[in-house]
Scaffold this active site. Structure first.
Site, mmCIF file in Angstrom:
data_model
loop_
_atom_site.group_PDB
_atom_site.id
_atom_site.type_symbol
_atom_site.label_atom_id
_atom_site.label_comp_id
_atom_site.label_asym_id
_atom_site.label_seq_id
_atom_site.Cartn_x
_atom_site.Cartn_y
_atom_site.Cartn_z
ATOM 1 N N LYS A 106 30.626 -37.785 -13.883
ATOM 2 C CA LYS A 106 29.923 -39.071 -13.908
ATOM 3 C C LYS A 106 30.945 -40.183 -13.711
ATOM 4 O O LYS A 106 31.838 -40.363 -14.534
ATOM 5 C CB LYS A 106 29.198 -39.233 -15.238
ATOM 6 C CG LYS A 106 28.571 -40.608 -15.424
ATOM 7 C CD LYS A 106 27.747 -40.675 -16.691
ATOM 8 C CE LYS A 106 27.213 -42.082 -16.915
ATOM 9 N NZ LYS A 106 26.372 -42.161 -18.111
ATOM 10 N N LYS B 111 27.155 -37.602 -10.474
ATOM 11 C CA LYS B 111 26.465 -38.877 -10.522
ATOM 12 C C LYS B 111 27.444 -40.019 -10.343
ATOM 13 O O LYS B 111 28.498 -39.970 -10.975
ATOM 14 C CB LYS B 111 25.766 -38.945 -11.877
ATOM 15 C CG LYS B 111 25.372 -40.281 -12.378
ATOM 16 C CD LYS B 111 24.817 -40.167 -13.751
ATOM 17 C CE LYS B 111 24.423 -41.574 -14.135
ATOM 18 N NZ LYS B 111 24.475 -41.812 -15.527
#
Ligand code: PBG
Ligand code: ZN
Length: 340
Positions: free
Chosen positions: A210, A263
């Site tokens: 992330k 992400k």
């Protein structure tokens, strides 16, 4: 002799003749290793503590903050069209709900736990994922518990985040997905799941890779989780950190993750491809995040391209890179656009 020479030159050209292979829509679809299907999609839902809330989010077009009382009617038509999974985010709006420990995150009467119980009853076949983080619930808006100097206290944060994950799992979530990025949280959650005897019925999805950046802005508007000071660059990954992402993916597999997530998605297709290589025996998920979604809406509105065409191009690119699960705000539209 001249005929033979001609056929030799034709043979020499055969490998350059590609058009026939994708001359039909079905033959074009067959060029993809993975085709987008409804079961790949997870729909993000913002659930507030005001039970009758239904409030638009200007920076996230078409998405709303929902009160628990609105969820059954919201999901009924989507499930009828083939929705298989949602990911829940809690949005506490009440006065003085937030504190330094994110106490409201696992409030048994809070919106996430209420939504899990309600949806399990109303739609037994819906797969319920819960994002696990503290930033929506902390007074400072960071994803953990802080030291006095404002940095994350990793040990206390991991203890707290894993308790929150347990509360969601015990309430009936099929999958817990920690997005806080504290070191060691996957292991801590897995151990608690094992100890409680529920590890066999809970999927642990790690937001392993992330990255920090500006693409979470609309989400933070929706969830009210903008940090009150500083930023998240000391715990979310630096955008150039491909090696760091690979290390985080390896680590989280070793700590017991069942699914690895990357992400944002479109800006990090190389990382999705790395994740698929490293986690080759596991499902890889990608989160097509709020900023990516809103950017497509803004450009479509400005006449840059057609919204549906771009939604497909972006999502198919994510699949091509290696993901087979996509968290997407376009999910309701894909349920209309896709046949299966
Ligand atoms: C909470 C969380 C965030 C997102 C998912 N879980 C925001 C953040 O880290 O600031 C972002 C999702 C999106 O932008 O759509 N930690
Ligand atoms: Zn967070």
């Amino acid at each position: 002799a001249s005929t033979a020479a001609t056929s030799v030159s034709i043979f020499g050209d055969i490998s350059s003749q590609l058009h026939g292979g994708y001359s039909h829509p079905l033959a074009r679809a067959w060029q993809a290793e993975r085709q987008l299907t409804k079961s790949m999609l997870i729909y993000p839902l913002f659930v507030t503590d005001n039970p009758d809330e239904e409030e638009s989010i200007p920076s996230l077009p078409g998405q709303k903050r929902w009160g628990v009382n609105k969820l059954v009617a919201l999901l009924q038509p989507l499930i009828a069209k083939g929705l298989k999974s949602v990911i829940l985010f809690g949005v506490p709006l009440g006065p003085n709900v937030k504190d330094t420990l994110g106490t409201a995150a696992d409030d048994p009467s809070g919106p996430v736990i209420a939504a899990i119980r309600l949806l399990r009853r109303a739609y037994p076949r819906l797969f319920i994922v819960t994002d696990v983080c503290l930033c929506e619930y902390t007074s400072h808006g960071h994803c953990g518990i802080l030291h006095e100097d404002g940095t994350l206290n990793n040990q206390l944060s991991v203890e707290r985040v894993s308790d929150v994950a347990m509360a969601y799992a015990e309430a009936g979530a099929h999958c817990v997905a920690p997005s806080d990025m504290n070191d060691g949280r996957i292991r801590a959650i897995k151990l608690k799941l094992i100890e409680a005897g529920i590890a066999h019925r809970v999927v642990l999805m790690s937001y392993a890779a992330k990255f920090s950046g500006c693409l979470y802005g609309p989400f933070r508007d929706a969830a009210g989780s903008q940090p009150s000071f500083g930023d998240r660059r000391c715990y979310q990954l630096p955008p150039g950190g491909r090696g760091l992402a690979r290390r985080a993916i390896h680590r989280d597999i070793g700590e017991g993750a069942d699914i690895i997530m990357v992400k944002p998605a479109t800006q990090f297709l190389d990382i999705i491809s790395d994740a698929k290589e490293i986690a080759k025996d596991m499902p890889v998920a990608a989160y097509h995040v709020s900023g990516e979604y809103s950017m497509i809406h803004a450009a479509a509105k400005a006449g840059v391209f057609d919204l549906k065409t771009m939604a497909f191009e972006a999502t198919e690119g994510i699949l091509r890179a290696g993901a087979t699960i996509v968290v997407s705000y376009f999910t309701p539209q894909f349920l209309d656009w896709l046949e299966t």
